[in-house]
Write a protein that holds these residues in place. Structure first.
Motif, mmCIF file in Angstrom:
data_model
loop_
_atom_site.group_PDB
_atom_site.id
_atom_site.type_symbol
_atom_site.label_atom_id
_atom_site.label_comp_id
_atom_site.label_asym_id
_atom_site.label_seq_id
_atom_site.Cartn_x
_atom_site.Cartn_y
_atom_site.Cartn_z
ATOM 1 N N SER A 54 0.835 -1.212 0.000
ATOM 2 C CA SER A 54 0.000 0.000 0.000
ATOM 3 C C SER A 54 0.862 1.253 0.000
ATOM 4 O O SER A 54 0.527 2.261 -0.654
ATOM 5 C CB SER A 54 -0.945 -0.004 1.207
ATOM 6 O OG SER A 54 -0.185 -0.073 2.419
ATOM 7 N N ASP A 57 2.205 1.670 -3.519
ATOM 8 C CA ASP A 57 1.162 2.165 -4.418
ATOM 9 C C ASP A 57 0.914 3.643 -4.204
ATOM 10 O O ASP A 57 0.719 4.408 -5.160
ATOM 11 C CB ASP A 57 -0.130 1.381 -4.191
ATOM 12 C CG ASP A 57 -0.009 -0.078 -4.626
ATOM 13 O OD1 ASP A 57 0.920 -0.380 -5.410
ATOM 14 O OD2 ASP A 57 -0.845 -0.910 -4.201
ATOM 15 N N GLU A 58 0.952 4.070 -2.926
ATOM 16 C CA GLU A 58 0.733 5.494 -2.635
ATOM 17 C C GLU A 58 1.826 6.345 -3.252
ATOM 18 O O GLU A 58 1.559 7.391 -3.849
ATOM 19 C CB GLU A 58 0.666 5.690 -1.125
ATOM 20 C CG GLU A 58 0.417 7.142 -0.731
ATOM 21 C CD GLU A 58 0.387 7.301 0.794
ATOM 22 O OE1 GLU A 58 0.244 8.446 1.255
ATOM 23 O OE2 GLU A 58 0.500 6.282 1.508
ATOM 24 N N LEU A 60 3.700 5.542 -5.819
ATOM 25 C CA LEU A 60 3.571 5.510 -7.288
ATOM 26 C C LEU A 60 2.476 6.458 -7.761
ATOM 27 O O LEU A 60 2.651 7.195 -8.734
ATOM 28 C CB LEU A 60 3.264 4.089 -7.757
ATOM 29 C CG LEU A 60 4.432 3.106 -7.672
ATOM 30 C CD1 LEU A 60 3.972 1.691 -8.040
ATOM 31 C CD2 LEU A 60 5.571 3.531 -8.613
ATOM 32 N N HIS A 61 1.338 6.453 -7.108
ATOM 33 C CA HIS A 61 0.235 7.338 -7.500
ATOM 34 C C HIS A 61 0.630 8.785 -7.394
ATOM 35 O O HIS A 61 0.318 9.608 -8.262
ATOM 36 C CB HIS A 61 -0.990 7.068 -6.633
ATOM 37 C CG HIS A 61 -1.622 5.722 -6.899
ATOM 38 N ND1 HIS A 61 -2.540 5.148 -6.051
ATOM 39 C CD2 HIS A 61 -1.469 4.836 -7.920
ATOM 40 C CE1 HIS A 61 -2.904 3.979 -6.510
ATOM 41 N NE2 HIS A 61 -2.246 3.765 -7.670
ATOM 42 N N ARG A 62 1.348 9.121 -6.337
ATOM 43 C CA ARG A 62 1.754 10.507 -6.164
ATOM 44 C C ARG A 62 2.737 10.914 -7.251
ATOM 45 O O ARG A 62 2.648 12.009 -7.830
ATOM 46 C CB ARG A 62 2.383 10.688 -4.771
ATOM 47 C CG ARG A 62 2.688 12.143 -4.416
ATOM 48 C CD ARG A 62 3.289 12.206 -3.023
ATOM 49 N NE ARG A 62 2.381 11.602 -2.056
ATOM 50 C CZ ARG A 62 2.743 11.349 -0.782
ATOM 51 N NH1 ARG A 62 3.971 11.584 -0.357
ATOM 52 N NH2 ARG A 62 1.866 10.814 0.049
ATOM 53 N N VAL A 64 3.021 9.579 -10.309
ATOM 54 C CA VAL A 64 2.334 9.661 -11.597
ATOM 55 C C VAL A 64 1.549 10.949 -11.699
ATOM 56 O O VAL A 64 1.500 11.602 -12.748
ATOM 57 C CB VAL A 64 1.436 8.419 -11.786
ATOM 58 C CG1 VAL A 64 0.506 8.615 -12.981
ATOM 59 C CG2 VAL A 64 2.265 7.175 -11.967
ATOM 60 N N PHE A 65 0.890 11.361 -10.624
ATOM 61 C CA PHE A 65 0.105 12.605 -10.642
ATOM 62 C C PHE A 65 0.970 13.803 -10.982
ATOM 63 O O PHE A 65 0.624 14.618 -11.839
ATOM 64 C CB PHE A 65 -0.571 12.775 -9.285
ATOM 65 C CG PHE A 65 -1.250 14.107 -9.128
ATOM 66 C CD1 PHE A 65 -2.462 14.367 -9.732
ATOM 67 C CD2 PHE A 65 -0.650 15.128 -8.386
ATOM 68 C CE1 PHE A 65 -3.080 15.594 -9.590
ATOM 69 C CE2 PHE A 65 -1.262 16.357 -8.242
ATOM 70 C CZ PHE A 65 -2.482 16.596 -8.840
ATOM 71 N N TRP A 66 2.135 13.897 -10.283
ATOM 72 C CA TRP A 66 2.999 15.050 -10.542
ATOM 73 C C TRP A 66 3.582 15.000 -11.953
ATOM 74 O O TRP A 66 3.738 16.021 -12.628
ATOM 75 C CB TRP A 66 4.126 15.120 -9.503
ATOM 76 C CG TRP A 66 3.629 15.616 -8.174
ATOM 77 C CD1 TRP A 66 3.459 14.917 -7.034
ATOM 78 C CD2 TRP A 66 3.231 16.954 -7.909
ATOM 79 N NE1 TRP A 66 2.966 15.687 -6.031
ATOM 80 C CE2 TRP A 66 2.824 16.985 -6.539
ATOM 81 C CE3 TRP A 66 3.179 18.143 -8.644
ATOM 82 C CZ2 TRP A 66 2.374 18.148 -5.922
ATOM 83 C CZ3 TRP A 66 2.739 19.276 -8.004
ATOM 84 C CH2 TRP A 66 2.331 19.282 -6.669
#
Length: 441
Positions: A54, A57-58, A60-62, A64-66
């Motif tokens: 988890s 994943d957090e 990675l998501h952050r 990808v967003f930036w």
């Protein structure tokens, strides 16, 4: 580890033990943690890092967003810069060229000479301007050619209209002449047809008149003989010396003479009656109900007298009491012309022949008759012309060429029927008449 009973440690130990001596990374069987391990110096020592999935994943998501945000911002800046470059280097020059081309098209459409487009900074736009200038010159030249062709076409159209008007006036004049000639020809044809009908009726009159001479002459002689016998008997009776044998002889002579006179007068009366009926029907063209056989017998009787051809046999095979509501005079004219045509043409060069009038079939609506002969027949090249007016093979020998045309006209226009011709050279001719039992009004 067994005493601790931690499933995570047990799963990590199983992964490390399975890898041997290599460094690796893998997820735990339940997929909730990421494990990375590497062997270090020491008696079976391992460096192990366990990170929850988890957390990974957090992160990675952050990231990808930036990355997406920075990429979108860069794309917007790039598009803005590209728009400014296109506007300065392409759109504005193309707008200037478009305006110049529109003005150029308007000048060319109005027939004015085109002007060159303004010079452009870009080599490509300069070539485009030159291409438009060349196209404008071509359009102007084509416009001048079209104007010259249009002017020539207008002159040609005007000349053609004048020629068409002259042709139209000439056609009107020709149509008037043709109409006048057609009316004159139709009138002449009608007069010839009337003459043909009157000539046929006149032939019947001459034949009947000649035929009446014999019975009327015999009747007169018989009447004179009877009158003389009666006068002699009257003189004997007046003298008073009358013998029975003389009286019987005189009465017998008077009786035979009177009977002979009566028979001749009855024969004359029958002939006059037939002629009277045929003449009335021919002259008046009156419609009435008539017996087909009776009218045919009257016509055949008169034809046998007028044609004076005893060697040609006329056979009538029609049933009695076959009634038609039609025009007996027209029907008689048809029979007369067909028989006369056979006598004149079919038996040329022959001493005998037979003409037969038979009924092929009949019903409540129509009757089908056949007028046939055993003559020489009609050549194939003449079959399509025999019903045409003025067609005859005896031109200058007494043939008018209106006999069969009159038959065709009467059958089609008066009796409301059809007529068919069947003939072969050497095998005779057959005219098949299909007549309605109730003629059209």
């Amino acid at each position: 580890m067994q005493s601790l009973g931690d499933p995570l440690l047990s799963a990590v130990h199983a992964l490390v033990a399975k890898s041997g001596s290599s460094s690796q990374a893998a997820r735990t069987p339940d997929g909730r943690h990421m494990v990375a391990w590497s062997r270090i110096a020491g008696p079976d020592w391992w460096a192990v890092r366990v990170v929850p999935q988890s957390r990974i994943d957090e992160l990675l998501h952050r990231g990808v967003f930036w990355m997406l945000a920075v990429g979108a911002l860069m794309l917007l800046v790039t598009l803005w810069m590209l728009q400014r470059v296109i506007r300065q280097r392409v759109k504005q020059p193309l707008s200037d060229i478009t305006g110049s081309v529109e003005a150029l098209a308007e000048r060319v459409s109005q027939g004015e000479e085109p002007e060159s487009l303004p010079a452009q900074g870009s080599a490509d736009l300069q070539r485009l301007s030159q291409a438009f200038d060349a196209m404008a010159q071509d359009l102007a030249a084509q416009r001048r050619q079209e104007q010259a062709a249009q002017a020539a076409l207008e002159r040609e159209v005007q000349e053609r209209r004048q020629a068409e008007e002259a042709v139209r006036l000439l056609n009107l004049s020709l149509e008037a002449r043709v109409r006048e000639r057609g009316e004159a020809l139709q009138q002449a044809q009608q007069e010839l047809v009337q003459r043909e009908t009157l000539a046929s009726l006149g032939s019947l009159v001459a034949g009947v008149s000649h035929e009446l001479n014999t019975p009327i002459g015999n009747a007169l002689i018989s009447a004179d003989t009877a009158a003389a016998a009666l006068s002699q008997l009257q003189a004997l009776l007046a003298s008073g010396a009358v013998r029975r044998s003389e009286l019987e002889r005189g009465l017998h002579l008077a009786r035979e003479s009177a009977g002979l006179a009566l028979a001749n007068l009855q024969r004359s009366a029958s002939l006059v009656q037939d002629f009277k009926q045929v003449a009335v029907d021919r002259a008046s063209l009156q419609r009435r109900r008539f017996d087909l056989r009776r009218v045919s017998e009257e016509v055949v009787h008169l034809l046998q007298i007028s044609l004076k051809t005893p060697q040609f046999n006329l056979v009538l095979d029609l049933p009695a009491e076959l009634l038609l509501d039609s025009f007996p005079g027209a029907f008689g004219q048809v029979l007369t012309n067909l028989v006369q045509n056979a006598v004149v043409h079919a038996f040329e060069g022959r001493s005998q022949g037979c003409i037969t009038i038979t009924l092929l079939r009949s019903d409540e609506r129509q009757v089908v008759l056949c007028v046939s002969d055993d003559g020489c027949g009609i050549p194939a090249e003449h079959l399509g012309q025999v019903f045409k007016p003025f067609f005859t093979t005896r031109l200058g020998q007494g043939g008018s060429g209106l006999g069969l045309h009159l038959v065709y006209s009467i059958v089609r226009n008066v009796l409301g029927g059809e007529i068919e011709l069947h003939s072969e050279p050497g095998r005779g001719t057959r005219f098949v008449l299909t007549l309605p039992r109730h003629a059209p009004d």
